[in-house]
Design an enzyme around this catalytic site. Structure first.
Site, PDB file in Angstrom:
ATOM      1  N   CYS A  85     -10.872   3.122   8.654  1.00 45.23           N
ATOM      2  CA  CYS A  85     -10.200   2.990   7.360  1.00 45.23           C
ATOM      3  C   CYS A  85      -9.285   1.768   7.345  1.00 45.23           C
ATOM      4  O   CYS A  85      -9.260   1.008   6.375  1.00 45.23           O
ATOM      5  CB  CYS A  85      -9.407   4.258   7.054  1.00 45.23           C
ATOM      6  N   GLY A 112       3.152   0.932   5.483  1.00 48.93           N
ATOM      7  CA  GLY A 112       4.196   1.703   6.149  1.00 48.93           C
ATOM      8  C   GLY A 112       3.871   2.060   7.580  1.00 48.93           C
ATOM      9  O   GLY A 112       4.443   3.014   8.118  1.00 48.93           O
ATOM     10  N   ASP A 138       7.163   6.799   4.349  1.00 50.70           N
ATOM     11  CA  ASP A 138       7.083   5.500   5.025  1.00 50.70           C
ATOM     12  C   ASP A 138       6.728   4.379   4.050  1.00 50.70           C
ATOM     13  O   ASP A 138       7.366   3.322   4.041  1.00 50.70           O
ATOM     14  CB  ASP A 138       6.059   5.557   6.163  1.00 50.70           C
ATOM     15  N   ALA A 143       0.849  -1.192   0.000  1.00 50.34           N
ATOM     16  CA  ALA A 143       0.000   0.000   0.000  1.00 50.34           C
ATOM     17  C   ALA A 143       0.883   1.239   0.000  1.00 50.34           C
ATOM     18  O   ALA A 143       1.695   1.435   0.907  1.00 50.34           O
ATOM     19  CB  ALA A 143      -0.911  -0.013   1.223  1.00 50.34           C
ATOM     20  N   MET A 144       0.737   2.070  -1.014  1.00 53.36           N
ATOM     21  CA  MET A 144       1.566   3.266  -1.152  1.00 53.36           C
ATOM     22  C   MET A 144       0.690   4.516  -1.060  1.00 53.36           C
ATOM     23  O   MET A 144      -0.429   4.537  -1.563  1.00 53.36           O
ATOM     24  CB  MET A 144       2.331   3.231  -2.469  1.00 53.36           C
ATOM     25  N   SER A 145       1.216   5.548  -0.392  1.00 55.71           N
ATOM     26  CA  SER A 145       0.445   6.770  -0.166  1.00 55.71           C
ATOM     27  C   SER A 145       1.111   8.005  -0.749  1.00 55.71           C
ATOM     28  O   SER A 145       0.559   9.102  -0.645  1.00 55.71           O
ATOM     29  CB  SER A 145       0.243   6.973   1.335  1.00 55.71           C
ATOM     30  N   GLY A 146       2.297   7.837  -1.320  1.00 57.45           N
ATOM     31  CA  GLY A 146       3.053   8.996  -1.761  1.00 57.45           C
ATOM     32  C   GLY A 146       3.868   9.618  -0.649  1.00 57.45           C
ATOM     33  O   GLY A 146       4.443  10.692  -0.820  1.00 57.45           O
ATOM     34  N   GLY A 147       3.944   8.935   0.502  1.00 58.84           N
ATOM     35  CA  GLY A 147       4.741   9.401   1.630  1.00 58.84           C
ATOM     36  C   GLY A 147       6.021   8.604   1.770  1.00 58.84           C
ATOM     37  O   GLY A 147       6.223   7.581   1.103  1.00 58.84           O
ATOM     38  N   MET A 170      -4.820   3.493  -2.996  1.00 55.77           N
ATOM     39  CA  MET A 170      -6.273   3.460  -2.988  1.00 55.77           C
ATOM     40  C   MET A 170      -6.804   4.867  -3.270  1.00 55.77           C
ATOM     41  O   MET A 170      -6.493   5.811  -2.551  1.00 55.77           O
ATOM     42  CB  MET A 170      -6.771   2.933  -1.649  1.00 55.77           C
ATOM     43  N   CYS A 227      -7.518  12.703   6.365  1.00 62.66           N
ATOM     44  CA  CYS A 227      -7.207  12.851   4.941  1.00 62.66           C
ATOM     45  C   CYS A 227      -8.316  13.513   4.143  1.00 62.66           C
ATOM     46  O   CYS A 227      -8.038  14.230   3.183  1.00 62.66           O
ATOM     47  CB  CYS A 227      -6.830  11.494   4.339  1.00 62.66           C
TER      48      CYS A 227
END
EC number: 2.8.1.13
Length: 380
Positions: A119, A143, A31, A25-29, A51, A216
């Protein structure tokens, strides 16, 4: 909830077979960027995924940095840097149904929700795990600053991350127990400065990216977001000891237990705290600090990460994020909920927040704090 196959032979991540497929799972952060990079270096076959929560009709600045279109662009670029495929997964409908809708409903009921718990429980470790299975992945990785421990009995435990300032176990109490063997936390044994150093060493573009601070889907103040979606309703603020009207308000949804600022009382030479919210009568009750002290709590919607029979009667409970856990005695526990008595009274235990159970560093489970029953003066 997703059904998982039995996995008695599941090897701990440190001994995992080379080439095991992982959905990261990637968030653009930073971690999640380091998570993807470390997994790739450890020999996993990594698939990056973000997501999508934001609707088409929203400006890009209405979502915080971890959930925005800009973050998706950065996540994709990091995936390219690491050398892994990347997917943007559409979860707008589940996010609105499980997260945003209940968030507003809880405020309308005079409760204080924690959407990050929902979430993780209902989206990341339910919907995302389903997607991982569809893609043939054995694991889901995030992360989060959480430690996965494979104990001597072959069971997987979640423990507090090694960085006490970043520990995120509080948000994971609702994780389905049968999902535990399939979740990895590569940064759980690292501290934040180490994570940034790893990112810098590998040239990841997110190495110095600031951390996300807000909910968020709430771009500014929670009160402003609530005001945009819930109608105002003028009512009275009353003194809990006497029933006297001491002020007016525009809706119980704009208050939370323990609040002392921004009450707008007619006149008060004493500090007053919100001690009870009653949406049915549209009344905000205020009182002294001591009126906000609770000797225990009841919780509903419980989830346990061990057999209920193994739940200790003496444990620790954390009633809000970034506060220290306190010792508590279990008066009752069953599959639906539990009741605890605190070793010392606790301030402003807010219904709707999470009561998260620990034994030392180990996460045992948790539940949603139930409404407090209390006697109120008659309304006149």
């Amino acid at each position: 909830m997703t059904a998982f196959p039995a996995a008695p032979d599941l090897a701990p991540p440190s001994r995992a077979a080379q080439g095991e497929r992982v959905l990261c799972a990637m968030s653009g952060g930073v971690d999640s960027s380091v998570t993807a990079s470390l997994l790739k270096e450890q020999g996993y076959q990594v698939i990056g995924a973000m997501m999508r929560f934001w609707p088409d009709d929203k400006r890009t600045d209405t979502f915080d940095s971890c959930c925005s279109p800009d973050a998706a662009y950065e996540a994709r670029r990091v995936a390219e840097q690491v050398g892994v495929p990347f997917y943007l997964l559409d979860y707008r409908e589940p996010f609105q149904r499980h997260i945003v809708g209940p968030f507003l409903e809880e405020y309308a009921r005079g409760r204080t929700p924690n959407p990050c718990v929902n979430c993780n429980t209902k989206v990341k470790f339910d919907e995302l795990v389903k997607k991982a299975k569809m893609l043939g992945c054995r694991y889901v990785a995030t992360g989060h600053y959480v430690k996965r421990v494979d104990n001597a009995q072959g069971e997987v435990e979640f423990h507090r991350g090694d960085d006490p300032r970043k520990d995120q176990t509080y948000f994971l109490w609702g994780t389905p127990r049968d999902a535990l063997p399939y979740i990895l936390f590569p940064v759980g044994e690292l501290e934040k400065p180490q994570v940034r150093e790893i990112a810098a060493e590998r040239g990841l573009l997110t190495a110095q990216k600031p951390e996300s601070q807000n909910i968020c889907f709430v771009p500014g103040k929670v009160q402003d977001f609530v005001a945009e979606h819930l109608p105002q309703a003028q009512g009275y603020i009353r003194e809990i000891a006497t029933g006297e009207v001491v002020g007016e308000h525009l809706g119980t949804q704009f208050y939370t237990l323990g609040q002392k600022k921004g009450l707008g009382l007619y006149q008060s030479h004493r500090v007053r705290h919100v001690v009870h919210l009653d949406p049915d009568s549209n009344t905000v009750w205020v009182g002294d600090y001591d009126d906000c002290l609770w000797t225990g709590l009841k919780a509903t919607d419980a989830n346990y990460l061990l057999d209920l029979a193994e739940l200790p009667t003496e444990l620790e409970v954390q009633v809000r994020y970034r506060t220290a856990p306190v010792k508590a005695h279990v008066l009752h526990a069953d599959a639906e909920g539990f009741e605890l008595e605190f070793a010392e009274p606790q301030f402003a235990v807010a219904p709707g927040q999470s009561a998260v159970l620990y034994a030392g560093s180990r996460l045992l489970g948790g539940g949603l704090i139930a409404d407090h029953a209390r006697e109120l003066p008659a309304l006149t």
